[in-house]
Design a protein around this motif. Structure first.
Motif, PDB file in Angstrom:
ATOM      1  N   GLU A 103      -9.326   8.229  19.404  1.00  0.00           N
ATOM      2  CA  GLU A 103      -9.161   6.872  19.925  1.00  0.00           C
ATOM      3  C   GLU A 103      -8.763   5.890  18.824  1.00  0.00           C
ATOM      4  OE1 GLU A 103      -9.176   6.080  23.135  1.00  0.00           O
ATOM      5  OE2 GLU A 103      -9.502   8.225  23.493  1.00  0.00           O
ATOM      6  N   GLY A 104      -7.987   4.903  19.240  1.00  0.00           N
ATOM      7  CA  GLY A 104      -7.572   3.851  18.318  1.00  0.00           C
ATOM      8  C   GLY A 104      -7.599   2.510  19.026  1.00  0.00           C
ATOM      9  N   GLY A 105      -6.436   1.949  19.275  1.00  0.00           N
ATOM     10  CA  GLY A 105      -6.338   0.649  19.947  1.00  0.00           C
ATOM     11  C   GLY A 105      -5.241  -0.168  19.310  1.00  0.00           C
ATOM     12  N   PHE A 106      -4.935  -1.314  19.917  1.00  0.00           N
ATOM     13  CA  PHE A 106      -3.837  -2.147  19.448  1.00  0.00           C
ATOM     14  C   PHE A 106      -4.291  -3.262  18.503  1.00  0.00           C
ATOM     15  CE2 PHE A 106      -1.011  -1.242  23.394  1.00  0.00           C
ATOM     16  CZ  PHE A 106      -0.548  -0.087  22.784  1.00  0.00           C
ATOM     17  N   SER A 107      -5.445  -3.115  17.879  1.00  0.00           N
ATOM     18  CA  SER A 107      -5.951  -4.167  16.998  1.00  0.00           C
ATOM     19  C   SER A 107      -6.373  -3.577  15.663  1.00  0.00           C
ATOM     20  CB  SER A 107      -7.151  -4.864  17.645  1.00  0.00           C
ATOM     21  OG  SER A 107      -8.242  -3.954  17.741  1.00  0.00           O
ATOM     22  N   GLN A 130     -12.684   5.575  10.806  1.00  0.00           N
ATOM     23  CA  GLN A 130     -13.998   6.228  10.763  1.00  0.00           C
ATOM     24  C   GLN A 130     -13.924   7.619  11.386  1.00  0.00           C
ATOM     25  OE1 GLN A 130     -15.396   3.635   8.423  1.00  0.00           O
ATOM     26  NE2 GLN A 130     -16.817   5.180   9.190  1.00  0.00           N
ATOM     27  N   SER A 131     -13.135   7.758  12.452  1.00  0.00           N
ATOM     28  CA  SER A 131     -12.949   9.083  13.055  1.00  0.00           C
ATOM     29  C   SER A 131     -12.237  10.010  12.076  1.00  0.00           C
ATOM     30  CB  SER A 131     -12.135   8.964  14.350  1.00  0.00           C
ATOM     31  OG  SER A 131     -12.818   8.192  15.312  1.00  0.00           O
ATOM     32  N   TYR A 132     -11.254   9.478  11.387  1.00  0.00           N
ATOM     33  CA  TYR A 132     -10.525  10.258  10.381  1.00  0.00           C
ATOM     34  C   TYR A 132     -11.474  10.702   9.265  1.00  0.00           C
ATOM     35  CZ  TYR A 132      -7.436  11.054   6.360  1.00  0.00           C
ATOM     36  OH  TYR A 132      -6.822  11.586   5.256  1.00  0.00           O
ATOM     37  N   LEU A 133     -12.303   9.789   8.784  1.00  0.00           N
ATOM     38  CA  LEU A 133     -13.215  10.092   7.682  1.00  0.00           C
ATOM     39  C   LEU A 133     -14.271  11.126   8.067  1.00  0.00           C
ATOM     40  CD1 LEU A 133     -13.691   6.444   6.375  1.00  0.00           C
ATOM     41  CD2 LEU A 133     -12.558   8.311   5.142  1.00  0.00           C
ATOM     42  N   SER A 134     -14.572  11.213   9.360  1.00  0.00           N
ATOM     43  CA  SER A 134     -15.601  12.158   9.818  1.00  0.00           C
ATOM     44  C   SER A 134     -15.109  13.607   9.834  1.00  0.00           C
ATOM     45  CB  SER A 134     -16.080  11.768  11.221  1.00  0.00           C
ATOM     46  OG  SER A 134     -15.067  12.018  12.183  1.00  0.00           O
ATOM     47  N   LEU A 135     -13.793  13.789   9.701  1.00  0.00           N
ATOM     48  CA  LEU A 135     -13.226  15.137   9.739  1.00  0.00           C
ATOM     49  C   LEU A 135     -13.395  15.835   8.391  1.00  0.00           C
ATOM     50  CD1 LEU A 135      -9.845  14.331  11.559  1.00  0.00           C
ATOM     51  CD2 LEU A 135     -11.874  15.402  12.574  1.00  0.00           C
ATOM     52  N   LYS A 136     -13.766  17.097   8.431  1.00  0.00           N
ATOM     53  CA  LYS A 136     -13.838  17.881   7.193  1.00  0.00           C
ATOM     54  C   LYS A 136     -12.437  18.277   6.742  1.00  0.00           C
ATOM     55  CE  LYS A 136     -18.481  19.757   7.942  1.00  0.00           C
ATOM     56  NZ  LYS A 136     -19.294  21.001   8.092  1.00  0.00           N
ATOM     57  N   ASP A 137     -11.630  18.683   7.704  1.00  0.00           N
ATOM     58  CA  ASP A 137     -10.233  19.030   7.428  1.00  0.00           C
ATOM     59  C   ASP A 137      -9.379  17.908   8.000  1.00  0.00           C
ATOM     60  OD1 ASP A 137      -7.887  20.400   6.787  1.00  0.00           O
ATOM     61  OD2 ASP A 137      -7.838  21.380   8.755  1.00  0.00           O
ATOM     62  N   ARG A 138      -8.793  17.099   7.133  1.00  0.00           N
ATOM     63  CA  ARG A 138      -8.127  15.878   7.581  1.00  0.00           C
ATOM     64  C   ARG A 138      -6.609  16.030   7.638  1.00  0.00           C
ATOM     65  NH1 ARG A 138     -11.594  12.095   3.410  1.00  0.00           N
ATOM     66  NH2 ARG A 138     -13.581  12.138   4.568  1.00  0.00           N
ATOM     67  N   PRO A 139      -5.958  15.275   8.528  1.00  0.00           N
ATOM     68  CA  PRO A 139      -4.492  15.265   8.558  1.00  0.00           C
ATOM     69  C   PRO A 139      -3.931  14.676   7.264  1.00  0.00           C
ATOM     70  CG  PRO A 139      -5.429  14.173  10.501  1.00  0.00           C
ATOM     71  CD  PRO A 139      -6.550  14.389   9.547  1.00  0.00           C
ATOM     72  N   THR A 140      -2.714  15.063   6.932  1.00  0.00           N
ATOM     73  CA  THR A 140      -2.039  14.460   5.777  1.00  0.00           C
ATOM     74  C   THR A 140      -1.191  13.271   6.203  1.00  0.00           C
ATOM     75  OG1 THR A 140      -0.110  15.909   5.988  1.00  0.00           O
ATOM     76  CG2 THR A 140      -1.942  16.689   4.599  1.00  0.00           C
ATOM     77  N   ALA A 141      -1.022  13.099   7.520  1.00  0.00           N
ATOM     78  CA  ALA A 141      -0.248  11.967   8.033  1.00  0.00           C
ATOM     79  C   ALA A 141      -0.832  11.527   9.369  1.00  0.00           C
ATOM     80  CB  ALA A 141       1.223  12.340   8.203  1.00  0.00           C
ATOM     81  N   MET A 142      -0.847  10.201   9.589  1.00  0.00           N
ATOM     82  CA  MET A 142      -1.350   9.632  10.838  1.00  0.00           C
ATOM     83  C   MET A 142      -0.292   8.731  11.464  1.00  0.00           C
ATOM     84  SD  MET A 142      -4.417  10.588  11.777  1.00  0.00           S
ATOM     85  CE  MET A 142      -4.663   9.283  12.989  1.00  0.00           C
ATOM     86  N   LEU A 185      -9.693   2.662   4.948  1.00  0.00           N
ATOM     87  CA  LEU A 185      -9.632   3.806   4.027  1.00  0.00           C
ATOM     88  C   LEU A 185      -9.757   3.351   2.577  1.00  0.00           C
ATOM     89  CD1 LEU A 185      -6.869   6.172   5.494  1.00  0.00           C
ATOM     90  CD2 LEU A 185      -9.336   6.182   5.894  1.00  0.00           C
ATOM     91  N   HIS A 186      -9.168   2.200   2.264  1.00  0.00           N
ATOM     92  CA  HIS A 186      -9.242   1.686   0.894  1.00  0.00           C
ATOM     93  C   HIS A 186     -10.689   1.442   0.474  1.00  0.00           C
ATOM     94  CE1 HIS A 186      -4.811   0.126   0.597  1.00  0.00           C
ATOM     95  NE2 HIS A 186      -4.913   1.432   0.529  1.00  0.00           N
ATOM     96  N   ARG A 187     -11.527   1.056   1.417  1.00  0.00           N
ATOM     97  CA  ARG A 187     -12.942   0.821   1.108  1.00  0.00           C
ATOM     98  C   ARG A 187     -13.643   2.102   0.665  1.00  0.00           C
ATOM     99  NH1 ARG A 187     -14.853  -3.108   6.151  1.00  0.00           N
ATOM    100  NH2 ARG A 187     -13.324  -4.769   5.771  1.00  0.00           N
ATOM    101  N   TYR A 188     -13.090   3.220   1.070  1.00  0.00           N
ATOM    102  CA  TYR A 188     -13.676   4.518   0.715  1.00  0.00           C
ATOM    103  C   TYR A 188     -12.886   5.205  -0.396  1.00  0.00           C
ATOM    104  CZ  TYR A 188     -16.695   4.119   4.792  1.00  0.00           C
ATOM    105  OH  TYR A 188     -17.646   3.701   5.693  1.00  0.00           O
ATOM    106  N   GLY A 189     -12.003   4.451  -1.034  1.00  0.00           N
ATOM    107  CA  GLY A 189     -11.256   4.984  -2.161  1.00  0.00           C
ATOM    108  C   GLY A 189     -10.141   5.934  -1.787  1.00  0.00           C
TER     109      GLY A 189
END
Length: 344
Positions: free
Chosen positions: A225-229, A238-250, A265-269
C-alpha cells in the motif's frame, strides 16, 4: 454504469408538482406571477427531480455567462493546480472567467445544480472524476445532454458518462517498468495508489506486464500500500524497511508519494539512488528541483486543462459532432537522478 438515464423534462416537473407545464414555466421564469404555495411546489419538484431548465439549453448561446465552474476535490493539490493553470490560460484567451469550488464529500451534485439552474456558468469541469460519489455520478448521467457541457478529468476510459480527458495509465505503468528493467533492475517493487482510484489497478498491471515480457519474476511482497500523499509515501517506506529481502527499485504512485518515501528512507540512512532507485509519476513542478531530482512519468497536466476548456468551448459552440467526446493524451518518461543503473 448502466444504460442512459432520461433527463427530466418540464412535463415531469409539472406532473410531480401537480400543476401545468405553463405554471411551471411561470414559476421558474416569472415567480411573481404565481402564488407562494405554487412556487414552493414547483421548486420542490425541480430539486427532487434534479431538473435543469431546457430554456438554458435552447437559448444557451444568447444567455451566456462567459464563466466556467471548476470543481476540485483537493484544491491544494499541486497536481490539480497545474491542470487548473491550463484551464485558466485557455479561458482567459476566450474571455471566460473561472469559478473554482471545493465541495464537501458528496456535495458535488448540489454545487453543480445550483450553478446550472441559475445560469451562473456555461459549463463545468471536474478535476477528479474518480472522486465523484456514486449518487453524484448518477446525477451527471441524468443531467448530461451536451448543453450545458460537463467535462471531467478521468483515470479510466468510460468511468464517467460525460466527456472526459485521460491518459492510458496501464501504458504509463508499462513505460515505468521498462525503464527500470533497462537500468538493470530485476527486483522491482510498487506502492499502490488509493483503493478508490482506478489507476491503482492500471499502473500496477502495466508494471507487471513489462516484467512478465522481460521474463522477470514478480514478487508480490514487493507490492504494498501507498497513496497519493507524502504521508502515504512514508507509510510505504515503512513497508519497504520491514522486508528482509528488499527491491532495488520502487515505482511509486505519484511524485508526492515518492518524495515522502525518499525522505523517510533518509531518516534510516538509506540512500536514493545509491541503495534503492525510486520512480515517481506525474512530473509535478517540484520533481526537477527535489534532491535527488525525480525520474518520473510525465502527465501533460497543463495540456489536459487546456483540452478540457477547449472541449467545453467546442460543445458550447457546437463544434464537436461526438455525443460523448473522450480525449486521451500521451505520457512519456522523464529520466533524472533518482533511478540509477544497477551495479553488476
Amino acid at each position: 454504469m448502466g444504460g442512459t438515464v432520461k433527463r427530466p423534462s418540464i412535463g415531469d416537473v409539472a406532473r410531480h408538482a401537480g400543476v401545468s407545464t405553463a405554471t411551471v414555466s411561470r414559476a421558474l421564469n416569472s415567480p411573481e406571477t404565481v402564488t407562494e404555495k405554487t412556487r414552493r411546489k414547483v421548486t420542490e419538484a425541480v430539486e427532487e427531480l434534479h431538473y435543469v431548465q431546457s430554456e438554458t439549453a435552447r437559448n444557451f448561446k444568447l444567455q451566456r455567462a462567459s464563466a466556467v465552474l471548476v470543481v476540485a476535490h483537493d484544491i491544494g493539490n499541486i497536481y490539480y493546480s497545474e491542470i487548473f493553470r491550463g484551464i485558466q490560460r485557455r479561458a482567459e484567451a476566450s474571455n471566460f472567467s473561472i469559478t473554482i469550488a471545493n465541495p464537501s464529500p458528496g456535495g458535488t451534485q448540489d454545487l453543480i445544480l445550483s450553478n446550472l439552474r441559475t445560469s451562473k456558468v456555461d459549463g463545468v469541469i471536474i478535476l477528479s472524476g474518480h472522486e465523484i460519489a456514486e449518487r453524484d455520478m448518477k446525477l451527471l448521467q441524468k443531467l448530461y445532454s451536451g448543453t450545458p457541457p460537463i467535462v471531467a478529468m478521468c483515470e479510466e476510459r468510460g468511468h464517467v458518462r460525460v466527456p472526459h480527458i485521460l491518459i492510458d495509465n496501464e501504458r504509463a505503468g508499462y513505460i515505468a517498468g521498462r525503464h527500470l528493467i533497462e537500468m538493470g533492475h530485476v527486483k522491482i517493487g510498487h506502492a499502490y495508489g488509493p483503493n478508490r482510484a482506478p489507476v491503482r489497478r492500471a499502473r500496477a498491471n502495466g508494471l507487471r506486464r513489462a516484467m512478465t515480457e522481460a521474463g522477470i519474476a514478480i514478487n508480490d511482497t514487493y507490492f504494498f500500500e501507498g497513496g497519493f500523499s507524502a504521508i502515504g509515501g512514508r507509510s510505504a517506506a515503512q513497508s519497504y524497511l520491514s522486508l528482509k529481502d528488499r527491491p532495488t527499485a520502487m515505482f511509486m504512485p505519484n511524485d508526492e508519494a515518492a518524495m515522502g518515501f525518499i525522505s523517510q528512507l533518509h531518516r534510516y540512512g538509506i540512500s536514493v539512488p545509491g541503495d534503492v532507485s525510486v520512480m515517481g509519476f506525474d512530473d509535478i513542478v517540484l520533481a526537477d528541483t527535489y534532491v535527488p531530482a525525480l525520474t518520473t512519468v510525465h502527465q501533460p497536466k497543463e495540456e489536459m486543462g487546456r483540452h478540457a476548456m477547449n472541449l467545453v468551448l467546442d460543445i458550447i459552440e457546437r463544434r464537436t459532432r461526438s455525443e460523448l467526446p473522450i480525449i486521451e493524451l500521451p505520457v512519456h518518461l522523464v529520466p533524472r537522478d533518482s533511478v540509477a543503473r544497477i551495479k553488476p
